[in-house]
Design a protein around this motif. Structure first.
Motif, PDB file in Angstrom:
ATOM      1  N   PHE A   1       0.648  -1.558   0.079  1.00  0.00           N
ATOM      2  CA  PHE A   1      -0.122  -0.029   0.180  1.00  0.00           C
ATOM      3  C   PHE A   1       1.049   1.136   0.378  1.00  0.00           C
ATOM      4  N   THR A   2       2.018   1.122   0.628  1.00  0.00           N
ATOM      5  CA  THR A   2       2.826   2.818   1.245  1.00  0.00           C
ATOM      6  C   THR A   2       3.440   2.960  -0.253  1.00  0.00           C
ATOM      7  N   SER A   3       4.353   1.453  -1.145  1.00  0.00           N
ATOM      8  CA  SER A   3       5.318   1.833  -2.606  1.00  0.00           C
ATOM      9  C   SER A   3       4.142   2.417  -3.846  1.00  0.00           C
ATOM     10  N   GLY A   4       2.605   1.177  -3.313  1.00  0.00           N
ATOM     11  CA  GLY A   4       1.436   2.098  -4.316  1.00  0.00           C
ATOM     12  C   GLY A   4       1.258   3.186  -4.224  1.00  0.00           C
ATOM     13  N   GLY A   5       0.126   4.133  -2.911  1.00  0.00           N
ATOM     14  CA  GLY A   5       0.989   5.337  -2.860  1.00  0.00           C
ATOM     15  C   GLY A   5       1.084   5.940  -2.910  1.00  0.00           C
ATOM     16  N   ILE A   6       2.362   5.929  -2.915  1.00  0.00           N
ATOM     17  CA  ILE A   6       3.693   6.334  -3.231  1.00  0.00           C
ATOM     18  C   ILE A   6       3.174   6.873  -5.046  1.00  0.00           C
ATOM     19  N   VAL A   7       3.656   5.811  -5.470  1.00  0.00           N
ATOM     20  CA  VAL A   7       3.432   5.251  -7.296  1.00  0.00           C
ATOM     21  C   VAL A   7       2.702   6.473  -7.736  1.00  0.00           C
ATOM     22  N   THR A   8       0.908   6.257  -6.707  1.00  0.00           N
ATOM     23  CA  THR A   8       0.545   7.116  -7.638  1.00  0.00           C
ATOM     24  C   THR A   8       0.016   8.062  -7.182  1.00  0.00           C
ATOM     25  N   SER A   9       0.851   8.594  -6.260  1.00  0.00           N
ATOM     26  CA  SER A   9       0.739  10.348  -6.103  1.00  0.00           C
ATOM     27  C   SER A   9       1.922  11.092  -7.002  1.00  0.00           C
ATOM     28  N   TYR A  10       3.323   9.952  -7.460  1.00  0.00           N
ATOM     29  CA  TYR A  10       4.024  10.571  -8.175  1.00  0.00           C
ATOM     30  C   TYR A  10       3.297  11.081  -9.926  1.00  0.00           C
ATOM     31  N   VAL A  11       2.780   9.701 -10.064  1.00  0.00           N
ATOM     32  CA  VAL A  11       1.981   9.409 -11.349  1.00  0.00           C
ATOM     33  C   VAL A  11       0.841  10.495 -12.011  1.00  0.00           C
ATOM     34  N   LEU A  12       0.464  10.912 -10.544  1.00  0.00           N
ATOM     35  CA  LEU A  12      -1.163  11.577 -10.269  1.00  0.00           C
ATOM     36  C   LEU A  12      -0.598  13.414  -9.866  1.00  0.00           C
ATOM     37  N   ASP A  13       0.367  13.326  -9.822  1.00  0.00           N
ATOM     38  CA  ASP A  13       0.922  14.723  -9.198  1.00  0.00           C
ATOM     39  C   ASP A  13       0.076  14.905  -8.214  1.00  0.00           C
ATOM     40  N   LEU A  14      -0.010  14.326  -7.155  1.00  0.00           N
ATOM     41  CA  LEU A  14      -0.922  14.297  -6.165  1.00  0.00           C
ATOM     42  C   LEU A  14      -0.189  14.436  -4.543  1.00  0.00           C
ATOM     43  N   PRO A  15      -0.964  14.934  -3.516  1.00  0.00           N
ATOM     44  CA  PRO A  15       0.119  14.531  -2.444  1.00  0.00           C
ATOM     45  C   PRO A  15       0.617  13.422  -1.689  1.00  0.00           C
ATOM     46  N   THR A  16       1.021  12.544  -0.964  1.00  0.00           N
ATOM     47  CA  THR A  16       1.402  11.490  -1.292  1.00  0.00           C
ATOM     48  C   THR A  16       0.628  10.493  -0.094  1.00  0.00           C
ATOM     49  N   GLY A  17       0.310  11.116   1.572  1.00  0.00           N
ATOM     50  CA  GLY A  17      -0.280  10.515   2.210  1.00  0.00           C
ATOM     51  C   GLY A  17      -1.437   9.800   1.871  1.00  0.00           C
ATOM     52  N   PRO A  18      -2.225  10.927   1.261  1.00  0.00           N
ATOM     53  CA  PRO A  18      -4.011  10.264   1.125  1.00  0.00           C
ATOM     54  C   PRO A  18      -3.352  10.322   0.546  1.00  0.00           C
ATOM     55  N   CYS A  19      -3.089   9.664  -0.281  1.00  0.00           N
ATOM     56  CA  CYS A  19      -3.314   8.514  -2.224  1.00  0.00           C
ATOM     57  C   CYS A  19      -3.178   6.946  -1.363  1.00  0.00           C
ATOM     58  N   ILE A  20      -2.063   7.413  -0.313  1.00  0.00           N
ATOM     59  CA  ILE A  20      -1.082   5.740  -0.003  1.00  0.00           C
ATOM     60  C   ILE A  20      -3.064   5.240   0.777  1.00  0.00           C
ATOM     61  N   ILE A  21      -3.405   6.610   1.982  1.00  0.00           N
ATOM     62  CA  ILE A  21      -4.332   6.141   2.759  1.00  0.00           C
ATOM     63  C   ILE A  21      -5.938   5.414   1.748  1.00  0.00           C
ATOM     64  N   LEU A  22      -5.719   6.097   0.892  1.00  0.00           N
ATOM     65  CA  LEU A  22      -7.710   6.430   0.156  1.00  0.00           C
ATOM     66  C   LEU A  22      -7.289   4.882  -0.788  1.00  0.00           C
ATOM     67  N   LEU A  23      -6.038   4.304  -0.700  1.00  0.00           N
ATOM     68  CA  LEU A  23      -5.678   2.778  -1.140  1.00  0.00           C
ATOM     69  C   LEU A  23      -5.943   2.171  -0.198  1.00  0.00           C
ATOM     70  N   VAL A  24      -5.089   2.118   0.730  1.00  0.00           N
ATOM     71  CA  VAL A  24      -5.821   1.261   2.182  1.00  0.00           C
ATOM     72  C   VAL A  24      -7.203   1.409   2.229  1.00  0.00           C
ATOM     73  N   ALA A  25      -7.549   2.344   3.042  1.00  0.00           N
ATOM     74  CA  ALA A  25      -8.874   2.869   3.321  1.00  0.00           C
ATOM     75  C   ALA A  25     -10.239   1.608   2.088  1.00  0.00           C
ATOM     76  N   GLY A  26      -9.331   2.088   0.936  1.00  0.00           N
ATOM     77  CA  GLY A  26     -10.214   1.541  -0.725  1.00  0.00           C
ATOM     78  C   GLY A  26     -10.216  -0.084  -0.353  1.00  0.00           C
ATOM     79  N   CYS A  27      -9.665  -0.603  -0.034  1.00  0.00           N
ATOM     80  CA  CYS A  27      -9.308  -1.904  -0.765  1.00  0.00           C
ATOM     81  C   CYS A  27     -10.321  -2.957   1.391  1.00  0.00           C
TER      82      CYS A  27
END
Lengths: 258, 284
Positions: free
Chosen positions: B241-267
């Protein structure tokens, strides 16, 4: 109310003292639970603690384990005041506040009986053998890898008993071991107790007198005080005394006056 | 995807690599401590611990700037505040059990208030947002070493005390009847949580830590029935989740923390929903 504290018959039983209460009083806040309780349990005894709900039966066990401290009096557990020798005691509580989703299998729980305060990194092979043997004693070896939460009430109680047996105790304290056990399991329990009686000193809290009458060597009737402490077979007189008390309770209860 | 991999291995872009490494390292502690906190149901305690950490961070920033303590890394401050809060909370739960929830909110808010006051008085501009919600720009090589060190400490403490910690979590009274000083192990558990929270501050920030601690373990609990298995699976989930969120945030140019959390919470929501559906299908 009679306050008979029978002194144990010394001429007949010179076994070492396993548990002794001397003038013990305990209260939660201001409500007294036990007053001036004295009794002696010797090695090889099988003592039944009986009495009404809220009479202090469980409190006696908790005091013996050193989980709570008496306000007055002295307790001697295996030659010293609790909780010094508590690791030589096995304890099976009536209820545990457990989470049915807690990730532990049956064997994991029985293994906790092998713990003490000594530093221990993981469980040894001997620990695992002891735990398995304890499970075998209660007839649940085949459930060893099953999550604890998925068992029936009676099976859970047997697991808790196995956990107490895994302590390899000299003294076994069982709090209502048959409180939510079905009839078939109850027979099983009786067999287990009979077998254990050979090896350990047993103290059993129960309200099911029929369950123990054949096994018990002494009965401790507790209702805030120790009402009677009879040694030998559970006599008819004690039974009648208890039974009589129960009837009186019902009579004095305004809910039942119609 | 190949673009992402190129970024991860590009020697000139350390930022993402450090962040992913930090996430992978923290995943070990996350899985272990998360499993304990979920099983013992003390996620609100970890909430208090994580928020109170801001007090230490604020003090460290202030001390660096005003007293010239250049060695005083904000993570040291966080560590100090986390340990202090763990001590307070364990003292409260041992000696004033019935008021534990009040103490939790007190520690929670006090730490934040102290932190914000120090930050307000720190000369120059400090953005509390980066500590509240994480900022992978803050992760330096030094942070990676510190995270690895804390990780080692968490692992060491867990291996040393594992059976007793589990016993205390499962049935405290029985543990005490085995002569185990349960208060001490409760404190060890809180200290472990504090260490883990500090590890994660730079990645997801103190506000979002709670979810990252609880949810991978809660997901792991769905697939496992033993504590050790739960810890391993939760660690793997956390790392994913953390690496997935970090990569997502980089690709979409979004803040990292929320990306990680939304990925975890979504699952997490997804698993809950599937579970609900499968149960209700069984019923009818």
């Amino acid at each position: 109310m009679k306050n008979v504290v029978a002194s144990p018959d010394c001429s007949q039983n010179m076994q070492p003292v396993v548990l002794e209460f001397r003038n013990v009083s305990f209260s939660y806040g201001i409500a007294p639970v036990l007053e001036n309780v004295s009794f002696t349990i010797r090695k090889g005894d099988m003592t039944c603690i009986v009495g009404p709900n809220g009479g202090g039966k469980t409190t006696i066990l908790k005091l013996a384990l050193g989980l709570i401290q008496p306000q007055q009096g002295e307790i001697n557990l295996l030659g010293s005041s609790p909780p010094t020798n508590v690791t030589r005691v096995g304890y099976s509580p009536q209820y545990i506040h457990y989470d049915p989703r807690f990730p532990m299998t049956v064997i994991d729980i029985v293994l906790t009986g092998r713990l003490g305060n000594a530093l221990k990194i993981g469980y040894s092979k001997a620990d695992k053998e002891t735990a398995k043997y304890a499970l075998e004693q209660v007839g649940l070896l085949e459930k060893m890898q099953v999550p604890f939460g998925s068992l029936s009430g009676g099976q859970r109680q047997r697991v808790l008993l196995a956990r107490a047996l895994a302590c390899e105790p000299e003294l076994l304290l069982l709090d209502e071991p048959t409180s939510n056990v079905d009839a078939a399991s109850e027979v099983h329990f009786q067999e287990i107790l009979e077998r254990m009686k050979q090896h350990v000193t047993l103290v059993l809290v129960t309200h099911d007198l029929a369950f123990v009458s054949g096994l018990t060597t002494s009965v401790l009737c507790v209702n805030r005080r120790v009402l009677s402490h009879s040694t030998g077979e559970l006599s008819e007189q004690v039974l009648r005394e208890m039974y009589g008390n129960d009837i009186k309770l019902v009579k004095h209860d305004p809910m039942h006056r119609r | 995807m190949s673009g992402v991999l190129a970024v991860l291995f590009d020697p000139d872009i350390t930022l993402i690599r450090y962040a992913v490494l930090a996430g992978l390292l923290a995943g070990i502690s996350l899985g272990i401590v998360g499993s304990f906190t979920v099983a013992k149901r003390i996620t609100s305690v970890t909430g208090a611990l994580s928020h109170s950490v801001l007090g230490g961070i604020g003090f460290a920033l202030y001390a660096r700037s005003v007293f010239g303590f250049s060695w005083f890394h904000p993570l040291y401050g966080a560590l100090f505040a986390g340990i202090l809060s763990a001590l307070i909370l364990s003292w409260v739960s041992s000696y004033a059990k019935e008021r534990e929830d009040t103490a939790i909110s007190a520690v929670w808010a006090t730490g934040m208030a102290v932190g914000l006051l120090f930050i307000a008085r720190t000369p120059g501009y400090v953005d509390p947002m980066s500590y509240l919600f994480g900022d992978i720009l803050l992760i330096s090589k030094q942070d990676l070493y510190l995270i690895a060190l804390l990780d080692a400490l968490v692992l060491f403490l867990t291996v040393m005390f594992y059976p007793k910690l589990v016993a205390v979590c499962f049935d405290e009274e029985f543990a005490r009847a085995r002569g185990i000083p349960t208060e001490r192990y409760h404190l060890v558990l809180l200290l472990l949580s504090a260490l883990t929270v500090v590890l994660l501050v730079s990645i997801v920030g103190i506000v979002l830590v709670v979810a990252l601690l609880a949810l991978p373990a809660a997901l792991a609990a769905q697939f496992t029935r033993r504590m050790t298995h739960m810890m391993v699976v939760a660690s793997v989930f956390s790392m994913l989740f953390t690496s997935g969120g970090i990569v997502t945030s980089y690709v979409l140019d979004l803040p990292t923390g929320p990306c990680i959390i939304l990925l975890v919470a979504g699952c997490y929501y997804l698993v809950l929903a599937t579970q609900y559906l499968s149960i209700s299908r069984k019923k009818y």
